[in-house]
Motif scaffolding. Structure first.
Motif, PDB file in Angstrom:
ATOM      1  N   ASP A  85       0.809  -1.226   0.000  1.00 30.22           N
ATOM      2  CA  ASP A  85       0.000   0.000   0.000  1.00 30.22           C
ATOM      3  C   ASP A  85       0.839   1.271   0.000  1.00 30.22           C
ATOM      4  N   ALA A  86       2.160   1.135  -0.067  1.00 31.65           N
ATOM      5  CA  ALA A  86       3.043   2.302   0.091  1.00 31.65           C
ATOM      6  C   ALA A  86       2.792   3.354  -0.992  1.00 31.65           C
ATOM      7  N   PHE A  87       2.485   2.893  -2.225  1.00 29.19           N
ATOM      8  CA  PHE A  87       2.285   3.826  -3.341  1.00 29.19           C
ATOM      9  C   PHE A  87       0.825   3.850  -3.798  1.00 29.19           C
ATOM     10  N   SER A  88      -0.079   3.614  -2.864  1.00 28.73           N
ATOM     11  CA  SER A  88      -1.495   3.598  -3.221  1.00 28.73           C
ATOM     12  C   SER A  88      -2.039   4.996  -3.530  1.00 28.73           C
ATOM     13  N   GLY A  89      -1.389   6.025  -3.030  1.00 26.98           N
ATOM     14  CA  GLY A  89      -1.820   7.393  -3.272  1.00 26.98           C
ATOM     15  C   GLY A  89      -2.941   7.845  -2.365  1.00 26.98           C
ATOM     16  N   LYS A  90      -3.288   7.057  -1.373  1.00 28.10           N
ATOM     17  CA  LYS A  90      -4.366   7.418  -0.452  1.00 28.10           C
ATOM     18  C   LYS A  90      -3.838   8.315   0.661  1.00 28.10           C
ATOM     19  N   LEU A  91      -4.727   9.140   1.200  1.00 26.73           N
ATOM     20  CA  LEU A  91      -4.340  10.037   2.286  1.00 26.73           C
ATOM     21  C   LEU A  91      -4.160   9.291   3.601  1.00 26.73           C
ATOM     22  N   TRP A  92      -4.678   8.080   3.691  1.00 25.59           N
ATOM     23  CA  TRP A  92      -4.496   7.251   4.882  1.00 25.59           C
ATOM     24  C   TRP A  92      -4.580   5.789   4.452  1.00 25.59           C
ATOM     25  N   PRO A  93      -3.659   4.950   4.885  1.00 23.07           N
ATOM     26  CA  PRO A  93      -3.664   3.551   4.453  1.00 23.07           C
ATOM     27  C   PRO A  93      -4.888   2.804   4.977  1.00 23.07           C
ATOM     28  N   ASP A  94      -5.342   1.813   4.191  1.00 22.01           N
ATOM     29  CA  ASP A  94      -6.488   1.007   4.607  1.00 22.01           C
ATOM     30  C   ASP A  94      -6.175   0.166   5.834  1.00 22.01           C
ATOM     31  N   HIS A  95      -4.927  -0.281   5.920  1.00 24.35           N
ATOM     32  CA  HIS A  95      -4.528  -1.141   7.035  1.00 24.35           C
ATOM     33  C   HIS A  95      -3.230  -0.606   7.650  1.00 24.35           C
ATOM     34  N   PRO A  96      -3.312   0.489   8.414  1.00 18.78           N
ATOM     35  CA  PRO A  96      -2.087   1.038   9.033  1.00 18.78           C
ATOM     36  C   PRO A  96      -1.444   0.017   9.974  1.00 18.78           C
ATOM     37  N   THR A  97      -0.118   0.036   9.983  1.00 18.52           N
ATOM     38  CA  THR A  97       0.607  -0.952  10.776  1.00 18.52           C
ATOM     39  C   THR A  97       1.895  -0.349  11.318  1.00 18.52           C
ATOM     40  N   LEU A  98       2.371  -0.912  12.420  1.00 17.12           N
ATOM     41  CA  LEU A  98       3.659  -0.525  12.998  1.00 17.12           C
ATOM     42  C   LEU A  98       4.727  -1.580  12.712  1.00 17.12           C
ATOM     43  N   HIS A  99       4.407  -2.478  11.781  1.00 18.68           N
ATOM     44  CA  HIS A  99       5.340  -3.570  11.485  1.00 18.68           C
ATOM     45  C   HIS A  99       6.663  -3.046  10.937  1.00 18.68           C
ATOM     46  N   ASN A 100       6.618  -1.955  10.183  1.00 17.47           N
ATOM     47  CA  ASN A 100       7.861  -1.383   9.640  1.00 17.47           C
ATOM     48  C   ASN A 100       8.793  -0.929  10.762  1.00 17.47           C
ATOM     49  N   PHE A 101       8.233  -0.364  11.817  1.00 15.90           N
ATOM     50  CA  PHE A 101       9.051   0.042  12.960  1.00 15.90           C
ATOM     51  C   PHE A 101       9.659  -1.191  13.637  1.00 15.90           C
ATOM     52  N   HIS A 102       8.904  -2.289  13.695  1.00 17.75           N
ATOM     53  CA  HIS A 102       9.423  -3.529  14.273  1.00 17.75           C
ATOM     54  C   HIS A 102      10.609  -4.035  13.460  1.00 17.75           C
ATOM     55  N   ILE A 103      10.495  -3.980  12.131  1.00 21.51           N
ATOM     56  CA  ILE A 103      11.587  -4.437  11.269  1.00 21.51           C
ATOM     57  C   ILE A 103      12.836  -3.594  11.491  1.00 21.51           C
ATOM     58  N   VAL A 104      12.655  -2.268  11.611  1.00 24.34           N
ATOM     59  CA  VAL A 104      13.802  -1.376  11.802  1.00 24.34           C
ATOM     60  C   VAL A 104      14.445  -1.600  13.158  1.00 24.34           C
ATOM     61  N   PHE A 105      13.648  -1.612  14.212  1.00 27.40           N
ATOM     62  CA  PHE A 105      14.190  -1.740  15.561  1.00 27.40           C
ATOM     63  C   PHE A 105      14.892  -3.082  15.778  1.00 27.40           C
ATOM     64  N   TYR A 106      14.381  -4.139  15.149  1.00 26.92           N
ATOM     65  CA  TYR A 106      14.976  -5.467  15.314  1.00 26.92           C
ATOM     66  C   TYR A 106      15.894  -5.841  14.163  1.00 26.92           C
ATOM     67  N   GLN A 107      16.180  -4.886  13.270  1.00 26.19           N
ATOM     68  CA  GLN A 107      17.161  -5.043  12.197  1.00 26.19           C
ATOM     69  C   GLN A 107      16.860  -6.278  11.342  1.00 26.19           C
ATOM     70  N   GLU A 108      15.607  -6.425  10.937  1.00 23.74           N
ATOM     71  CA  GLU A 108      15.171  -7.616  10.214  1.00 23.74           C
ATOM     72  C   GLU A 108      15.190  -7.424   8.702  1.00 23.74           C
ATOM     73  N   HIS A 109      16.135  -6.633   8.221  1.00 17.52           N
ATOM     74  CA  HIS A 109      16.290  -6.436   6.781  1.00 17.52           C
ATOM     75  C   HIS A 109      17.774  -6.268   6.486  1.00 17.52           C
ATOM     76  N   TYR A 110      18.163  -6.660   5.279  1.00 14.99           N
ATOM     77  CA  TYR A 110      19.575  -6.621   4.913  1.00 14.99           C
ATOM     78  C   TYR A 110      20.168  -5.218   5.089  1.00 14.99           C
ATOM     79  N   PHE A 111      19.447  -4.187   4.642  1.00 10.43           N
ATOM     80  CA  PHE A 111      19.959  -2.814   4.738  1.00 10.43           C
ATOM     81  C   PHE A 111      19.955  -2.281   6.177  1.00 10.43           C
ATOM     82  N   LEU A 112      19.307  -2.989   7.076  1.00  6.43           N
ATOM     83  CA  LEU A 112      19.180  -2.522   8.463  1.00  6.43           C
ATOM     84  C   LEU A 112      19.982  -3.372   9.444  1.00  6.43           C
ATOM     85  N   ARG A 113      20.870  -4.212   8.926  1.00 11.66           N
ATOM     86  CA  ARG A 113      21.575  -5.140   9.805  1.00 11.66           C
ATOM     87  C   ARG A 113      22.491  -4.438  10.801  1.00 11.66           C
ATOM     88  N   ASP A 114      22.896  -3.201  10.489  1.00 10.58           N
ATOM     89  CA  ASP A 114      23.771  -2.437  11.398  1.00 10.58           C
ATOM     90  C   ASP A 114      23.095  -1.147  11.848  1.00 10.58           C
TER      91      ASP A 114
END
Length: 283
Positions: free
Chosen positions: A43-72
């Protein structure tokens, strides 16, 4: 109760007509950054003023470094913090000592130092990037945090010296004379009289230097290369190297990185305007 005059109402209306568009223009990018941060990838590029299903999962990925670009991520965040605080402290020390010497001790050649310091701003900082890289290489400081700290101090110090010198000139010279007559040494005069009276300007300049180093990209990109040594702005640039960049994670990381400067500004905002404009008007 006195009613506002037509002229005062007109002035306020003009300010609102200018201020509201500027406020919207400033907040729209921040809102889009936050919108990306709480949106699922699909939904990142849906163009809506508010996502249909807002989530904090992206913050979880960043804080727990669960992506290759976020390993450090946390190491790079720590690098940014250490470099910014070190550059701010060193800039503050150099600028305070220089302003005190020029303004209060009247050392010979002080005016020349001021003029030469300000002259450095005739050369854009980007033009000095390659010479700075060469200099740090000659001293063996490449890929070392000290290279970026010293570069940031070099850029921030001239302006810091100028602001503190102008603020110092406003302090009554009678304070120095009274302290000297009471037997105060130069160091005591600096520590017990000068620093307390200059505190608003010192806080403002310290904040300026910290935020300058915190947001720096060009010099950090040139002087640091190892993944565990780079700062977070450089790491954010690495997101764009992928064919399918994770924009939602990029914006989440950027949003997190923008929070400390905002907190610093609002914590010290009462010092910022007064401190940075001290001495601008001669009393």
């Amino acid at each position: 109760m006195k009613l506002p005059t037509l002229k005062e109402v007109g002035t306020e209306a003009k300010l609102l007509l200018i201020g509201i568009p500027v406020f919207i223009w400033t907040m729209v990018p921040i809102y889009h950054m936050f919108l990306f941060a709480i949106s699922p990838k699909e939904d990142a590029f849906s163009g809506k003023l508010w996502p249909d299903h807002p989530t904090l999962h992206n913050f979880h990925i960043v804080f727990y470094q669960e992506h290759y670009f976020l390993r450090d991520f946390w190491i790079q965040f720590w690098n940014s913090t250490v470099i910014a605080l070190s550059a701010g402290a060193l800039t503050l020390f150099i600028a305070t000592a220089a302003a005190f010497s020029i303004s209060r001790l009247r050392v010979p050649g002080g005016r020349w130092v001021m003029n030469l310091a300000l002259f450095t701003y005739f050369i854009p900082a980007a033009f000095l990037a390659v010479p700075m890289y060469r200099t740090m290489g000659n001293y063996g400081l490449l890929n070392n945090h000290w290279s970026l700290i010293l570069a940031m101090v070099t850029i921030a110090s001239p302006y810091a010296i100028w602001v503190l010198k102008q603020a110092s000139d406003k302090l009554p010279v009678e304070l120095d004379e009274a302290a000297t007559m009471d037997g105060a040494t130069t160091l005591q005069l600096f520590r017990l009289v000068y620093v307390p009276l200059m505190m608003p300007s010192l806080v403002a300049i310290g904040t300026y230097a910290v935020l300058l180093a915190w947001n720096e990209y060009l010099y950090a990109f040139l002087l640091l290369s190892k993944d565990t040594n780079i700062t977070l702005p450089v790491a954010l640039g690495n997101f764009l190297a992928a064919d399918d960049s994770p924009w939602e994670l990029l914006m989440t990381t950027g949003f997190i990185y923008a929070l400390p400067p905002a907190a610093i500004y609002y914590a010290f905002k009462r010092y910022m305007v007064g401190g940075l404009t001290a001495g601008a008007v001669k009393s």
